[in-house]
Design a protein around this motif. Structure first.
Motif, mmCIF file in Angstrom:
data_model
loop_
_atom_site.group_PDB
_atom_site.id
_atom_site.type_symbol
_atom_site.label_atom_id
_atom_site.label_comp_id
_atom_site.label_asym_id
_atom_site.label_seq_id
_atom_site.Cartn_x
_atom_site.Cartn_y
_atom_site.Cartn_z
ATOM 1 N N LEU A 177 0.838 -1.196 0.000
ATOM 2 C CA LEU A 177 0.000 0.000 0.000
ATOM 3 C C LEU A 177 0.872 1.245 0.000
ATOM 4 N N HIS A 178 0.380 2.272 -0.628
ATOM 5 C CA HIS A 178 1.093 3.551 -0.639
ATOM 6 C C HIS A 178 1.121 4.088 0.792
ATOM 7 N N PRO A 179 2.228 4.652 1.239
ATOM 8 C CA PRO A 179 2.309 5.170 2.618
ATOM 9 C C PRO A 179 1.241 6.215 2.945
ATOM 10 N N LYS A 180 0.764 6.955 1.939
ATOM 11 C CA LYS A 180 -0.279 7.964 2.184
ATOM 12 C C LYS A 180 -1.656 7.341 2.385
ATOM 13 N N SER A 181 -1.807 6.043 2.067
ATOM 14 C CA SER A 181 -3.121 5.411 2.182
ATOM 15 C C SER A 181 -3.350 4.786 3.560
ATOM 16 N N ILE A 182 -2.345 4.792 4.410
ATOM 17 C CA ILE A 182 -2.461 4.203 5.741
ATOM 18 C C ILE A 182 -2.272 5.301 6.785
ATOM 19 N N TYR A 183 -3.201 5.356 7.719
ATOM 20 C CA TYR A 183 -3.066 6.290 8.829
ATOM 21 C C TYR A 183 -3.291 5.497 10.114
ATOM 22 N N VAL A 184 -2.242 5.326 10.881
ATOM 23 C CA VAL A 184 -2.321 4.558 12.121
ATOM 24 C C VAL A 184 -2.724 5.494 13.250
ATOM 25 N N ILE A 185 -3.769 5.117 13.959
ATOM 26 C CA ILE A 185 -4.214 5.888 15.116
ATOM 27 C C ILE A 185 -3.373 5.422 16.300
ATOM 28 N N GLN A 186 -2.414 6.235 16.677
ATOM 29 C CA GLN A 186 -1.386 5.807 17.621
ATOM 30 C C GLN A 186 -1.935 5.393 18.988
ATOM 31 N N GLN A 187 -2.908 6.119 19.504
ATOM 32 C CA GLN A 187 -3.365 5.787 20.853
ATOM 33 C C GLN A 187 -4.193 4.503 20.910
ATOM 34 N N TYR A 221 -1.806 3.253 24.760
ATOM 35 C CA TYR A 221 -2.086 3.305 26.192
ATOM 36 C C TYR A 221 -3.574 3.245 26.494
ATOM 37 N N SER A 222 -4.430 3.477 25.519
ATOM 38 C CA SER A 222 -5.860 3.607 25.792
ATOM 39 C C SER A 222 -6.638 2.312 25.636
ATOM 40 N N GLY A 223 -6.019 1.260 25.192
ATOM 41 C CA GLY A 223 -6.748 0.022 25.022
ATOM 42 C C GLY A 223 -7.432 -0.035 23.679
ATOM 43 N N ARG A 224 -8.711 -0.359 23.710
ATOM 44 C CA ARG A 224 -9.445 -0.588 22.473
ATOM 45 C C ARG A 224 -10.348 0.590 22.143
ATOM 46 N N LEU A 225 -10.619 0.721 20.872
ATOM 47 C CA LEU A 225 -11.545 1.730 20.380
ATOM 48 C C LEU A 225 -12.935 1.088 20.402
ATOM 49 N N GLU A 226 -13.622 1.198 21.542
ATOM 50 C CA GLU A 226 -14.852 0.447 21.759
ATOM 51 C C GLU A 226 -16.121 1.234 21.539
ATOM 52 N N ALA A 227 -16.106 2.535 21.739
ATOM 53 C CA ALA A 227 -17.347 3.303 21.732
ATOM 54 C C ALA A 227 -17.384 4.321 20.593
ATOM 55 N N PHE A 228 -18.583 4.559 20.083
ATOM 56 C CA PHE A 228 -18.826 5.502 19.006
ATOM 57 C C PHE A 228 -18.229 6.869 19.330
ATOM 58 N N GLN A 276 -15.717 7.642 21.234
ATOM 59 C CA GLN A 276 -14.254 7.648 21.157
ATOM 60 C C GLN A 276 -13.807 7.910 19.726
ATOM 61 N N GLY A 277 -14.468 7.271 18.773
ATOM 62 C CA GLY A 277 -14.131 7.466 17.367
ATOM 63 C C GLY A 277 -14.418 8.875 16.888
ATOM 64 N N GLU A 278 -15.552 9.422 17.304
ATOM 65 C CA GLU A 278 -15.887 10.801 16.946
ATOM 66 C C GLU A 278 -14.862 11.778 17.514
ATOM 67 N N ARG A 279 -14.470 11.530 18.761
ATOM 68 C CA ARG A 279 -13.521 12.412 19.437
ATOM 69 C C ARG A 279 -12.150 12.435 18.743
ATOM 70 N N LEU A 280 -11.767 11.303 18.148
ATOM 71 C CA LEU A 280 -10.488 11.254 17.436
ATOM 72 C C LEU A 280 -10.437 12.293 16.324
ATOM 73 N N LEU A 281 -11.539 12.451 15.599
ATOM 74 C CA LEU A 281 -11.551 13.377 14.470
ATOM 75 C C LEU A 281 -11.982 14.782 14.874
ATOM 76 N N GLN A 282 -12.045 15.055 16.148
ATOM 77 C CA GLN A 282 -12.223 16.424 16.611
ATOM 78 C C GLN A 282 -10.872 17.049 16.944
ATOM 79 N N ASP A 283 -9.838 16.229 16.947
ATOM 80 C CA ASP A 283 -8.473 16.702 17.150
ATOM 81 C C ASP A 283 -7.996 17.354 15.851
ATOM 82 N N PRO A 284 -7.639 18.644 15.871
ATOM 83 C CA PRO A 284 -7.235 19.331 14.637
ATOM 84 C C PRO A 284 -6.051 18.668 13.933
ATOM 85 N N GLY A 285 -5.114 18.115 14.668
ATOM 86 C CA GLY A 285 -3.969 17.454 14.058
ATOM 87 C C GLY A 285 -4.376 16.223 13.268
ATOM 88 N N CYS A 286 -5.295 15.459 13.802
ATOM 89 C CA CYS A 286 -5.782 14.264 13.126
ATOM 90 C C CYS A 286 -6.563 14.638 11.869
#
Length: 156
Positions: free
Chosen positions: A11-21, A27-34, A36-46
């Motif tokens: 895969l092209h490196p630009k096609s993969i975005y690893v969510i580090q946390q 450190y946060s465990g699993r992405l279990e709740a809706f 949590q996912g919404e909050r990830l994309l409220q981060d301006p850097g993300c």
């Protein structure tokens, strides 16, 4: 270390975005709740990183007709997918957005006897994630198609 390491296709490196946390070493465990996912994309850097990667591919298109989004519905990625489709809907109005909501086959979801509190919480999260994902994804998509080998989308 991650699922893409086991692919035979490069895969092209630009096609993969690893969510580090939420990676295996996170450190946060699993992405279990809706939420949590919404909050990830409220981060301006993300969001900036996601938009940069998206614009990289959009600029390569001669005639962009639309997007296909594949998204898990049963976990926190339904929240990520909801925010991504909202971003696509806002940035590229008039372009088609075909969204596939994916759910795994869950065995014995309807069985209440012998459930531990953790199993009950997981099933509650799965139900809420699926319901919220369907509502949000379908509201920002041209066509939303739930896809599962399970006839009930894992909801009972």
């Amino acid at each position: 270390r991650v699922w893409s390491d086991y692919l035979n296709v490069q895969l092209h490196p630009k096609s993969i975005y690893v969510i580090q946390q939420y990676n295996h070493d996170g450190y946060s465990g699993r992405l279990e709740a809706f939420g949590q996912g919404e909050r990830l994309l409220q981060d301006p850097g993300c969001v900036d990183e996601l938009e940069d990667r998206l614009h990289f591919y959009v600029e390569e298109c001669d005639y962009l007709q639309g997007f296909q989004v594949l998204c898990d519905l049963h976990n926190g990625f339904s929240g990520v997918g909801a925010k991504v489709t909202e971003l696509l809907y806002d940035e590229y109005s008039g372009k088609g957005i075909l969204t596939w909501g994916l759910t795994p086959v869950m065995h014995d979801v309807g069985v209440i006897v012998g459930f531990s509190p953790q199993d009950f919480q997981k099933n509650f999260y799965r139900l809420m994630n699926t319901a919220l994902g369907i509502v949000h994804l379908s509201s920002h998509s041209s066509l939303f198609c739930p896809l599962s080998l399970n006839g009930s989308l894992g909801i009972k």
